[in-house]
Design a protein around this motif. Structure first.
Motif, PDB file in Angstrom:
ATOM      1  N   GLN A   1       5.282  -2.327  11.315  1.00 16.20           N
ATOM      2  CA  GLN A   1       4.963  -2.420   9.780  1.00 16.20           C
ATOM      3  C   GLN A   1       6.185  -2.757   9.092  1.00 16.20           C
ATOM      4  OE1 GLN A   1       3.867   1.521   8.132  1.00 16.20           O
ATOM      5  NE2 GLN A   1       4.738   1.068   6.108  1.00 16.20           N
ATOM      6  N   ILE A   2       6.006  -3.961   8.241  1.00 13.99           N
ATOM      7  CA  ILE A   2       6.792  -4.595   7.477  1.00 13.99           C
ATOM      8  C   ILE A   2       7.145  -3.959   6.252  1.00 13.99           C
ATOM      9  CG2 ILE A   2       7.533  -6.689   6.176  1.00 13.99           C
ATOM     10  CD1 ILE A   2       5.932  -8.152   8.598  1.00 13.99           C
ATOM     11  N   ASN A   3       8.339  -3.355   5.976  1.00 11.93           N
ATOM     12  CA  ASN A   3       8.699  -2.484   4.803  1.00 11.93           C
ATOM     13  C   ASN A   3       9.200  -3.421   3.613  1.00 11.93           C
ATOM     14  OD1 ASN A   3       7.850  -0.320   6.047  1.00 11.93           O
ATOM     15  ND2 ASN A   3       9.616  -0.378   7.124  1.00 11.93           N
ATOM     16  N   ALA A   4       9.796  -4.600   4.001  1.00 15.47           N
ATOM     17  CA  ALA A   4      10.525  -5.430   3.038  1.00 15.47           C
ATOM     18  C   ALA A   4      10.208  -6.927   3.343  1.00 15.47           C
ATOM     19  CB  ALA A   4      11.905  -5.127   2.532  1.00 15.47           C
ATOM     20  N   LEU A   5      10.050  -7.756   2.307  1.00 14.41           N
ATOM     21  CA  LEU A   5       9.741  -9.200   2.806  1.00 14.41           C
ATOM     22  C   LEU A   5      10.327  -9.980   1.413  1.00 14.41           C
ATOM     23  CD1 LEU A   5       8.465 -11.120   4.811  1.00 14.41           C
ATOM     24  CD2 LEU A   5       6.473 -11.101   3.166  1.00 14.41           C
ATOM     25  N   ASP A   6      10.830 -11.200   1.835  1.00 16.36           N
ATOM     26  CA  ASP A   6      11.075 -12.134   0.647  1.00 16.36           C
ATOM     27  C   ASP A   6      10.702 -13.209   0.906  1.00 16.36           C
ATOM     28  OD1 ASP A   6      12.511 -12.878  -1.710  1.00 16.36           O
ATOM     29  OD2 ASP A   6      14.249 -13.195  -0.739  1.00 16.36           O
TER      30      ASP A   6
ATOM     31  N   THR B   1       8.761 -16.807  -6.065  1.00 18.56           N
ATOM     32  CA  THR B   1       9.270 -16.075  -5.136  1.00 18.56           C
ATOM     33  C   THR B   1       8.121 -14.750  -4.829  1.00 18.56           C
ATOM     34  OG1 THR B   1      11.471 -16.559  -5.688  1.00 18.56           O
ATOM     35  CG2 THR B   1      11.321 -14.434  -4.846  1.00 18.56           C
ATOM     36  N   ILE B   2       7.865 -14.589  -3.807  1.00 19.02           N
ATOM     37  CA  ILE B   2       7.041 -13.222  -3.439  1.00 19.02           C
ATOM     38  C   ILE B   2       7.941 -12.263  -2.716  1.00 19.02           C
ATOM     39  CG2 ILE B   2       5.104 -12.430  -2.240  1.00 19.02           C
ATOM     40  CD1 ILE B   2       4.087 -15.413  -2.102  1.00 19.02           C
ATOM     41  N   THR B   3       7.816 -11.203  -3.014  1.00 15.70           N
ATOM     42  CA  THR B   3       8.532  -9.808  -2.342  1.00 15.70           C
ATOM     43  C   THR B   3       7.686  -8.711  -1.811  1.00 15.70           C
ATOM     44  OG1 THR B   3       9.208  -9.036  -4.591  1.00 15.70           O
ATOM     45  CG2 THR B   3      10.739 -10.482  -3.323  1.00 15.70           C
ATOM     46  N   LEU B   4       7.893  -8.101  -1.003  1.00 22.10           N
ATOM     47  CA  LEU B   4       7.240  -6.815  -0.743  1.00 22.10           C
ATOM     48  C   LEU B   4       8.662  -5.829  -0.643  1.00 22.10           C
ATOM     49  CD1 LEU B   4       5.052  -5.203   0.201  1.00 22.10           C
ATOM     50  CD2 LEU B   4       5.350  -5.698   2.495  1.00 22.10           C
ATOM     51  N   GLN B   5       8.360  -4.859  -1.395  1.00 22.59           N
ATOM     52  CA  GLN B   5       9.359  -3.753  -1.326  1.00 22.59           C
ATOM     53  C   GLN B   5       8.713  -2.384  -1.647  1.00 22.59           C
ATOM     54  OE1 GLN B   5      12.760  -4.405  -0.771  1.00 22.59           O
ATOM     55  NE2 GLN B   5      12.999  -2.351  -0.493  1.00 22.59           N
TER      56      GLN B   5
ATOM     57  N   HIS C   1       5.086  -2.392  -2.427  1.00 22.54           N
ATOM     58  CA  HIS C   1       4.593  -3.111  -3.601  1.00 22.54           C
ATOM     59  C   HIS C   1       4.842  -4.554  -3.445  1.00 22.54           C
ATOM     60  CE1 HIS C   1       3.777   0.759  -5.591  1.00 22.54           C
ATOM     61  NE2 HIS C   1       5.020   1.030  -5.161  1.00 22.54           N
ATOM     62  N   TRP C   2       3.760  -5.250  -3.727  1.00 22.04           N
ATOM     63  CA  TRP C   2       4.022  -6.861  -3.432  1.00 22.04           C
ATOM     64  C   TRP C   2       4.464  -7.181  -4.979  1.00 22.04           C
ATOM     65  CZ3 TRP C   2       3.840  -9.890   0.352  1.00 22.04           C
ATOM     66  CH2 TRP C   2       3.247  -9.555   1.414  1.00 22.04           C
ATOM     67  N   HIS C   3       5.145  -8.306  -5.129  1.00 21.28           N
ATOM     68  CA  HIS C   3       5.497  -8.889  -6.357  1.00 21.28           C
ATOM     69  C   HIS C   3       5.762 -10.411  -6.292  1.00 21.28           C
ATOM     70  CE1 HIS C   3       7.926 -10.385  -9.774  1.00 21.28           C
ATOM     71  NE2 HIS C   3       7.366  -9.425 -10.457  1.00 21.28           N
TER      72      HIS C   3
ATOM     73  N   PHE D   1       0.613  -3.872   6.247  1.00 21.56           N
ATOM     74  CA  PHE D   1       1.160  -3.796   4.899  1.00 21.56           C
ATOM     75  C   PHE D   1       0.885  -3.093   4.015  1.00 21.56           C
ATOM     76  CE2 PHE D   1       1.432  -8.054   6.278  1.00 21.56           C
ATOM     77  CZ  PHE D   1       2.790  -8.471   6.282  1.00 21.56           C
ATOM     78  N   PRO D   2       1.597  -2.004   3.687  1.00 19.26           N
ATOM     79  CA  PRO D   2       1.389  -0.922   2.846  1.00 19.26           C
ATOM     80  C   PRO D   2       1.183  -1.527   1.403  1.00 19.26           C
ATOM     81  CG  PRO D   2       3.708  -0.848   3.122  1.00 19.26           C
ATOM     82  CD  PRO D   2       2.929  -1.768   4.066  1.00 19.26           C
ATOM     83  N   ILE D   3       0.104  -1.320   0.860  1.00 21.26           N
ATOM     84  CA  ILE D   3       0.004  -1.465  -0.657  1.00 21.26           C
ATOM     85  C   ILE D   3      -0.502  -0.382  -1.478  1.00 21.26           C
ATOM     86  CG2 ILE D   3      -1.503  -2.924  -2.433  1.00 21.26           C
ATOM     87  CD1 ILE D   3      -1.795  -4.941   0.135  1.00 21.26           C
ATOM     88  N   ALA D   4       0.621   0.018  -2.308  1.00 17.18           N
ATOM     89  CA  ALA D   4       0.295   1.062  -3.127  1.00 17.18           C
ATOM     90  C   ALA D   4      -0.965   0.828  -4.225  1.00 17.18           C
ATOM     91  CB  ALA D   4       1.432   1.482  -3.879  1.00 17.18           C
ATOM     92  N   THR D   5      -1.668   1.916  -4.274  1.00 17.23           N
ATOM     93  CA  THR D   5      -2.850   1.990  -5.319  1.00 17.23           C
ATOM     94  C   THR D   5      -2.485   3.040  -6.316  1.00 17.23           C
ATOM     95  OG1 THR D   5      -4.336   3.362  -4.060  1.00 17.23           O
ATOM     96  CG2 THR D   5      -4.447   0.897  -3.692  1.00 17.23           C
ATOM     97  N   GLU D   6      -3.359   2.941  -7.307  1.00 17.98           N
ATOM     98  CA  GLU D   6      -3.095   4.025  -8.605  1.00 17.98           C
ATOM     99  C   GLU D   6      -3.379   5.382  -7.824  1.00 17.98           C
ATOM    100  OE1 GLU D   6      -2.092   3.733 -11.718  1.00 17.98           O
ATOM    101  OE2 GLU D   6      -1.336   1.956 -11.242  1.00 17.98           O
ATOM    102  N   ALA D   7      -4.495   5.487  -7.100  1.00 20.97           N
ATOM    103  CA  ALA D   7      -4.940   6.540  -6.545  1.00 20.97           C
ATOM    104  C   ALA D   7      -3.959   7.295  -5.610  1.00 20.97           C
ATOM    105  CB  ALA D   7      -6.138   6.339  -5.422  1.00 20.97           C
ATOM    106  N   GLU D   8      -3.099   6.585  -4.848  1.00 21.76           N
ATOM    107  CA  GLU D   8      -1.992   6.895  -4.117  1.00 21.76           C
ATOM    108  C   GLU D   8      -0.928   7.852  -5.073  1.00 21.76           C
ATOM    109  OE1 GLU D   8      -0.658   3.539  -2.220  1.00 21.76           O
ATOM    110  OE2 GLU D   8      -1.485   4.182  -0.449  1.00 21.76           O
ATOM    111  N   HIS D   9      -0.849   7.299  -6.227  1.00 24.93           N
ATOM    112  CA  HIS D   9       0.058   8.255  -7.217  1.00 24.93           C
ATOM    113  C   HIS D   9      -0.388   9.488  -7.875  1.00 24.93           C
ATOM    114  CE1 HIS D   9       2.967   4.949  -6.456  1.00 24.93           C
ATOM    115  NE2 HIS D   9       2.100   4.250  -6.664  1.00 24.93           N
ATOM    116  N   GLU D  10      -1.666   9.501  -7.681  1.00 27.52           N
ATOM    117  CA  GLU D  10      -2.416  10.750  -8.396  1.00 27.52           C
ATOM    118  C   GLU D  10      -2.269  12.113  -7.425  1.00 27.52           C
ATOM    119  OE1 GLU D  10      -6.376   9.799  -8.968  1.00 27.52           O
ATOM    120  OE2 GLU D  10      -5.808   7.726 -10.274  1.00 27.52           O
ATOM    121  N   ALA D  11      -2.481  13.207  -8.006  1.00 25.72           N
ATOM    122  CA  ALA D  11      -2.394  14.383  -7.307  1.00 25.72           C
ATOM    123  C   ALA D  11      -3.703  14.312  -6.278  1.00 25.72           C
ATOM    124  CB  ALA D  11      -2.471  15.591  -8.270  1.00 25.72           C
TER     125      ALA D  11
END
Length: 94
Positions: free
Chosen positions: A23-28, A39-43, A46-48, A77-87
């Motif tokens: 599982q890659i946790n960070a990428l630049d 520049t693409i990052t994964l931290q 979250h991708w950016h 690659f873990p991709i956080a979604t809005e649902a992951e931040h909800e209760a």
């Protein structure tokens, strides 16, 4: 060729057939796009991307991020979604 390196090559081949091990946790990465260099990052899951589309949209992705994801293939690659931040949902009574 040294027998110890041959063993390592074989082990690497077996590992590569099991992408769930990694599982890659960070990428630049640098991405040479049609109009500019990005520049693409994964931290922290979250991708950016530094491109204008990524910055101006709410999708959390762009063609550069999607291309990199395709290039990297089966890696997880873990991709956080809005649902992951909800209760979490209340358990259903049985």
């Amino acid at each position: 060729m040294n027998s110890s390196i041959i063993g390592k090559i074989e082990k690497a081949r077996r590992y590569a057939e099991e992408p769930e091990r990694v599982q890659i946790n960070a990428l630049d990465a640098s991405f040479h796009g049609s109009h500019d260099e990005y520049t693409i990052t994964l931290q922290d899951g979250h991708w950016h991307c530094s491109c204008h589309f990524f910055e101006s949209q709410e999708y959390g992705t762009c063609s550069h991020v999607m291309a990199l994801q395709r290039l990297l293939g089966q890696m997880k690659f873990p991709i956080a979604t809005e649902a992951e931040h909800e209760a979490p949902a209340a358990p259903v009574a049985g």
